[in-house]
Structure formats: structure tokens, C-alpha cells
Design a protein around this motif. Structure first.
Motif, short mmCIF file in Angstrom:
data_model
loop_
_atom_site.label_atom_id
_atom_site.label_comp_id
_atom_site.label_asym_id
_atom_site.label_seq_id
_atom_site.Cartn_x
_atom_site.Cartn_y
_atom_site.Cartn_z
N LYS A 64 -8.52 5.93 -3.76
CA LYS A 64 -9.18 5.26 -3.10
C LYS A 64 -9.67 5.34 -2.27
O LYS A 64 -10.55 4.54 -1.28
N ASP A 65 -10.06 6.55 -1.21
CA ASP A 65 -11.34 6.99 -0.13
C ASP A 65 -12.20 6.47 -1.12
O ASP A 65 -13.54 6.09 -0.21
N ASP A 88 -0.33 11.04 -7.05
CA ASP A 88 -0.50 10.50 -6.03
C ASP A 88 -2.05 10.76 -4.79
O ASP A 88 -2.33 10.20 -4.40
N GLU A 89 -1.94 11.94 -5.60
CA GLU A 89 -3.20 13.10 -5.18
C GLU A 89 -4.68 12.44 -5.03
O GLU A 89 -5.44 11.89 -5.02
N ASP A 104 1.12 -1.71 0.38
CA ASP A 104 0.28 0.06 0.36
C ASP A 104 0.96 1.31 -0.14
O ASP A 104 2.34 1.18 0.98
N GLN A 140 -4.84 8.64 -3.97
CA GLN A 140 -5.17 8.88 -2.46
C GLN A 140 -7.13 9.29 -3.09
O GLN A 140 -7.60 8.20 -2.72
N HIS A 141 -7.45 9.76 -3.85
CA HIS A 141 -8.61 10.37 -4.09
C HIS A 141 -9.73 8.91 -4.14
O HIS A 141 -11.27 8.67 -3.76
N ASP A 194 1.01 5.45 -0.29
CA ASP A 194 0.64 7.16 0.62
C ASP A 194 1.21 7.79 -0.73
O ASP A 194 0.79 8.94 -1.38
N LYS A 195 2.77 7.37 -1.00
CA LYS A 195 2.81 8.15 -2.33
C LYS A 195 4.22 7.35 -2.91
O LYS A 195 4.69 6.60 -2.23
#
Ligand code: SAH
Length: 457
Positions: free
Chosen positions: A180-181, A173-174, A161, A177-178, A163-164
Motif C-alpha cells: 500500500k505504502d 499484514d506487514e 481499509d 501495508q508495504h 491495517d491488520k
């Protein structure tokens, strides 16, 4: 026949000296000429190695103690570097990386190409060798009930996993993350590779370097993407610069990432980028160089080596979406591009229109078939540019070059070993390699791109 291993499993070798680095970033030490590949050992270092897996011809070892450290060793800045299989040489300073790549090019030119007196320049590196990738493509999965996305662990299909990823654009990356959320909140099921169940397989995102336009591609196993309206709404609300959301369906049990069905969920089918003065439309499945800053450096060098005066006919073999073709068409009289993927050729034609270039023609098909056909039809090149995949040029294509005899060949290569092999064939056929310029398109990895200038003597 390769010789029997002079070492046995669990042997300790004291005072092992590392002379080289493999393509996986392993250090190489030799015992009576028998190579042992050892993770986390750099050229110039010494230490004690435990033999882990001796095979015929070569083996693997583990570094138990380091007694001499390379001046190029550094603490890898990425926290998941050790587990992740994405980068190979973050434990080496950038200067060390560039030297290692140059040495690799020199070695293969001598060993495989038998080229003694070719001028090999220092690798053109990046000023800032981080955050250079415009494209991120990550598998998704589930771990302890959580939605995870990241790269595969080295030599496995376990997802780490993430995050960046500090070699990607921050924007990527951003976006990941979006996604994924959003998927976690909407309970979109991640794909389970072993059972071939679940929905979302991969997230791909690409950000155009010069325009900031963003594309998101969601690859699913299922034909439908559940909650697609909510997903679109959330992505549009959260991601600045978003221009395109694409849904790709891949229902097969395969390692290939994208399937054959591609639908636009929102926005446009393509995003736009520029290399120098040339504009490109890039669709979800197009091949597009991942490091645009260095692509410009590479193409400028190819253009310099082509040395066009405006009267030349140029053939660009392995042309992809026509990037090099259009770059050269700025100065050539006429450029012919050939590429095996029909969709890429469709993109290339559109890109010619986008740039109002009328002196280019593109054809889909294998270069080794199309170029001889062109030659039979009376189309011959003054300058021939090739940019093949890692396996290098097809032999039939090299034969055609030797028959067609263009005055100049510019060879853009992502694999120095096959470049060296092909240069030998061209040299034996009457060409001379005058210069080779390696360009670092992939910092933190062992990959190295190079352009060679080859002239008829
Ligand atoms: N020159 C382009 C693409 C280089 S990648 C650029 O710089 O963007 C190599 C390309 O060769 C890929 O697009 C691949 O689809 C294509 N290819 C692979 N085998 C081929 C063949 N036999 N004939 C023509 N193109 C081929």
C-alpha cells in the motif's frame, strides 16, 4: 408451498428466543414456525425483534433489545468486525463457536442425511484461534484520495481499509501495508470497479507456515505494471523472507480475482511449505489450504480413517496440487489423483518429484469422468478419498463409487450439508458411515470442515 409470513414489516416481537445460527452468523428465531434471521443474536439469547424484511418462507429482523445473554457472547476483538464481511462469529467465544459448529454438523446429518446412529465427534479446534491464515487476498481502491486495501463490507463492494486482520499471519499484514505504502508513493492508480479504470486490482500474499517463505502477487487490470522495478526493489528491501514476486494480469470486468497471464517479476515462481513430512511447491494460482496447522490435523484424520496397510490402491478425487494424495502415498501401494484444474495437476506432478514419490499418478479432468474411465481400464480403488468443493460430489461420481465398491470411502468436506446429502446416497447404495470428525479450519467464521469414514457393509 412456503407459507405466508405471519408477521408484517415493522412488527415488534417480544420475548423472541434464538434457537440457532445461520451460515452468515445470524441468529434464528421462529414465529409460528416462520424463521426470522437476526444479526448479532446468539443461540440461547432472548429479546425484542423488529421485523425488517418479511419475505415468503423467511424474513429478516433487527434486535432492538436483548433480555437474555448467551454465556458464549464476547466483545469482538477486531475493531472493524462489524463492518467487515470476513468473519461472522467473533462475537462468540471460541468454545461457543466449536459447539455451534458441532451442532450444525449433527443437525444436518439428521435432517438432510437421515443418519441416526453415526458417531459424530467433538470439533477439533485450535489452541490459538487467531492469526491462522497463511493467505491474504485483498481488493484495493481509493477513498478520499487515499489508497485503501481491505475486505469488502458485508453485502457490498465498498472496501473497508484495513491495517491488520487478526485471523491472518502478521507477516501478511506487514506485506499488505508495504505494498500500500509503495503504491501510494509511486502513485499507482487503484482499480475502479465501476468505471473499469485504474491499475492495481488486488494484492495477494501467502506465507509458508513451515519455511517462512513469502510470495506477493500484484493483480493489475493493465498489461503493464508501472514502476515495476522500483516496486520490486522496495519490496525486496522491506520484506524479510520474500522469495517470489508475481504479476498477474486480469483485464476483465469480473469478480474473479486472477486473470490468465502470470509473470514472475522477481525470485521464484513458487514458495515451499511442508505438511508433516511432505513438501509442497505452491504457485500463485494453486489452491492450497489456508490453515496449515489444522490441515495437518485434518489429513492425519483422513489417513487414520483410510487405515492403510501398504497394499492398497487409493484414488484421491478432487486432489488439487496433490496434498492428500502425497500424504496417503507415504503408506499406500499406489495413489491415483484427479483434479479439474490442469495447472494444479502440473503442480501435483512436480510435488511428487519433489518428494521422490513414484507410486502416484495424476490426471487432469473432471473426477466424474476420469474415475469411470480408470475403472473401465481396470483401475479400481480399495480406498477412495474425496475432497470436493462446497457443492459436494457430482452424482455421476457417487454412482461410480457404488459400481466400483471400494471397501472404504474417506470423505473430506468443507460443507456439512452437501456431505450429509452425499452420505445418504452412499448409505442407500450399501455403505455405512461409521464416524464423522469435524475439524475447525476457519475459526471466527461459520465454516466447518469434516472428515467422514464410510465402509462397505
Ligand atoms: N484435496 C485438495 C483440494 C481440495 S479443494 C486439498 O486438500 O488441498 C477441491 C478441489 O476440487 C479444487 O482443487 C477444485 O479445482 C477441484 N474440482 C472442482 N470440481 C472438480 C471436478 N468436477 N473434478 C475434479 N476436481 C474438481
Amino acid at each position: 408451498m412456503s407459507k405466508k409470513a405471519p408477521v408484517q414489516k415493522n412488527d415488534y416481537i417480544d420475548g423472541a428466543y434464538f434457537e440457532d445460527l445461520t451460515h452468515d452468523g445470524n441468529g434464528v428465531t421462529k414465529v409460528d414456525g416462520y424463521p426470522l434471521f437476526v444479526p448479532n443474536a446468539l443461540p440461547g439469547e432472548e429479546g425484542t425483534v423488529k421485523v425488517v424484511k418479511p419475505s415468503k418462507g423467511y424474513g429478516f429482523g433487527r434486535l432492538m433489545e436483548r433480555t437474555k445473554e448467551s454465556p458464549y457472547r464476547q466483545e469482538p476483538p477486531c475493531p472493524i468486525y462489524r463492518e467487515c464481511g470476513g468473519c461472522q462469529i467473533q462475537h462468540m467465544t471460541y468454545e461457543g463457536q466449536l459447539r455451534a459448529k458441532e451442532k450444525n454438523v449433527r443437525d444436518v446429518m439428521q435432517r438432510i442425511g437421515k443418519l441416526q446412529d453415526v458417531k459424530i465427534h467433538e470439533v477439533l479446534g485450535m489452541e490459538e484461534p487467531w492469526r491462522y491464515r497463511n493467505k491474504a487476498q485483498v481488493p484495493v481502491g481509493e477513498k478520499d484520495g487515499r489508497f485503501v486495501a481491505g475486505f469488502y463490507q458485508k453485502r457490498s463492494h465498498e472496501i473497508i481499509d484495513m491495517d491488520k486482520c487478526i485471523i491472518q499471519y502478521e507477516k501478511n499484514d506487514e506485506v499488505i501495508q508495504h505494498v500500500k505504502d509503495i503504491c501510494q508513493n509511486l502513485d499507482i492508480r487503484p482499480y475502479d470497479e465501476k468505471k473499469h479504470k485504474g491499475t492495481l486490482r488486488h494484492i495477494m500474499t501467502r506465507t509458508a507456515y513451515t519455511t517462512g517463505e513469502v510470495m506477493v502477487v500484484l493483480v493489475t487490470r493493465t498489461n503493464e505494471l508501472p514502476h515495476k522495478n522500483e516496486i520490486v526493489e522496495e519490496l525486496v528491501r522491506n520484506i524479510e523472507g520474500l522469495k517470489s514476486i508475481i504479476h498477474n494480469v486480469n483485464g476483465k470486468k469480473t469478480n474473479v480475482i486472477m486473470g490468465d497471464t502470470t509473470r514472475v517479476l522477481w525470485g521464484e515462481e513458487v514458495i515451499h511449505d511442508r505438511i508433516g513430512d511432505v513438501k509442497f511447491a505452491i504457485s500463485a494460482r494453486s489452491f492450497y489450504q489456508v490453515n496449515p496447522e489444522q490441515t495437518k490435523v485434518l489429513y492425519d484424520k483422513a489417513l487414520e480413517y483410510a487405515d492403510l496397510k501398504g497394499e492398497e490402491t487409493v484414488i484421491d478425487a478432487y486432489c488439487g496440487i496433490g496434498t492428500i494424495s502425497l500424504f496417503l502415498a507415504q503408506t499406500a501401494k499406489k495413489v491415483y489423483g484427479v483434479e479439474i484444474v490442469p495447472q494444479a495437476i502440473a503442480d501435483a506432478k512436480q510435488n511428487a518429484v519433489l518428494n521422490n514419490m513414484t507410486n502416484v499418478e495424476f490426471k487432469a479432468g473432471p473426477a466424474e469422468v476420469v474415475i469411470p474411465e480408470w475403472y473401465d481400464d481396470g483401475i479400481s480403488a480399495d480406498v477412495l478419498v474425496v475432497d470436493p468443493p462446497r457443492k459436494g460430489c457430482d452424482e455421476a461420481l457417487l454412482d461410480t463409487i457404488l459400481t466400483m465398491k471400494p471397501k472404504k470411502v474417506v470423505y473430506v468436506s468443507c460443507n456439512p450439508a452437501t456431505l450429509a446429502r452425499d452420505l445418504r446416497i452412499l448409505e442407500d447404495g450399501g455403505y455405512k458411515t461409521t464416524e464423522i470428525q469435524p475439524v475447525d479450519m476457519f475459526p471466527q467464521t461459520m465454516h466447518c470442515e469434516a472428515v467422514a469414514k464410510i465402509e462397505l457393509v
